[in-house]
Design a protein around this motif. Structure first.
Motif, short mmCIF file in Angstrom:
data_model
loop_
_atom_site.label_atom_id
_atom_site.label_comp_id
_atom_site.label_asym_id
_atom_site.label_seq_id
_atom_site.Cartn_x
_atom_site.Cartn_y
_atom_site.Cartn_z
N GLU A 148 0.86 -1.18 0.00
CA GLU A 148 0.00 0.00 0.00
C GLU A 148 0.89 1.22 0.00
O GLU A 148 1.81 1.33 0.82
N LEU A 155 -3.68 7.35 -2.74
CA LEU A 155 -3.40 6.15 -1.96
C LEU A 155 -3.86 4.96 -2.78
O LEU A 155 -4.95 4.98 -3.35
N LYS A 168 -2.93 0.46 -3.93
CA LYS A 168 -2.27 -0.82 -3.70
C LYS A 168 -1.57 -1.24 -4.98
O LYS A 168 -2.16 -1.17 -6.07
N GLN A 172 5.79 7.08 -0.36
CA GLN A 172 5.81 6.39 0.92
C GLN A 172 5.12 5.04 0.79
O GLN A 172 4.15 4.90 0.07
N LEU A 196 2.98 2.45 2.91
CA LEU A 196 2.19 2.45 4.14
C LEU A 196 2.22 1.06 4.78
O LEU A 196 2.45 0.06 4.10
N PRO A 197 1.95 0.99 6.08
CA PRO A 197 1.86 -0.33 6.73
C PRO A 197 0.68 -1.11 6.17
O PRO A 197 -0.33 -0.54 5.75
N LYS A 198 0.79 -2.43 6.18
CA LYS A 198 -0.29 -3.30 5.66
C LYS A 198 -1.57 -3.06 6.45
O LYS A 198 -1.55 -2.88 7.67
N GLY A 199 -2.69 -3.01 5.73
CA GLY A 199 -3.98 -2.84 6.38
C GLY A 199 -4.39 -1.39 6.56
O GLY A 199 -5.42 -1.10 7.15
N THR A 200 -3.60 -0.45 6.06
CA THR A 200 -3.96 0.96 6.18
C THR A 200 -5.17 1.30 5.32
O THR A 200 -6.06 2.03 5.74
N LEU A 201 -5.20 0.77 4.11
CA LEU A 201 -6.31 1.02 3.18
C LEU A 201 -7.37 -0.06 3.39
O LEU A 201 -7.07 -1.23 3.41
N LYS A 202 -8.58 0.36 3.56
CA LYS A 202 -9.68 -0.61 3.72
C LYS A 202 -10.79 -0.26 2.78
O LYS A 202 -11.09 0.82 2.48
#
Length: 107
Positions: free
Chosen positions: A61, A69, A71, A99, A101-107
């Motif tokens: 992500e 933003l 994936k 950048q 992003l950490p996994k699971g930031t986008l939902k």
């Protein structure tokens, strides 16, 4: 009479060389400070960005330079496919990634 003037001329000549060196010292110091304050941190930041872009993997992500933003769905040599929404995929240059992003930031 001639001997005393010869000593006076030599003393003046060595003093000029030293004063010239001392007048250039602030200029040299400015370049040293400029290197450590501006150039070196910028080179470090470029190296970190290059390592981040090379480490991109499918499913990461990311944030792009345009502020999107998404994936990562496809990876190529110079371009990546980024899924911005369900069914909406765009291609962009790898260097446009700002950048990861950490996994699971986008939902």
């Amino acid at each position: 009479m001639f001997i005393s003037s010869a000593f006076a001329q030599t003393a003046g000549a060595s003093g000029d060389a030293q004063s010239t060196l001392m007048s250039m010292l602030p200029l040299v110091l400015m370049f040293v400070v400029l290197y450590f304050v501006m150039i070196r941190p910028q080179m470090k930041k470029q190296k970190e960005h290059k390592a981040m872009v090379e480490a991109l993997a499918k499913g990461d992500e990311i944030v792009t330079a345009g502020g999107f933003l998404g994936k990562v769905s496809k990876i190529g040599e110079t371009y990546i496919g980024v899924e911005l929404a369900d069914g909406m995929e765009v291609q962009m240059q790898r260097s446009a990634v700002v950048q990861v992003l950490p996994k699971g930031t986008l939902k």
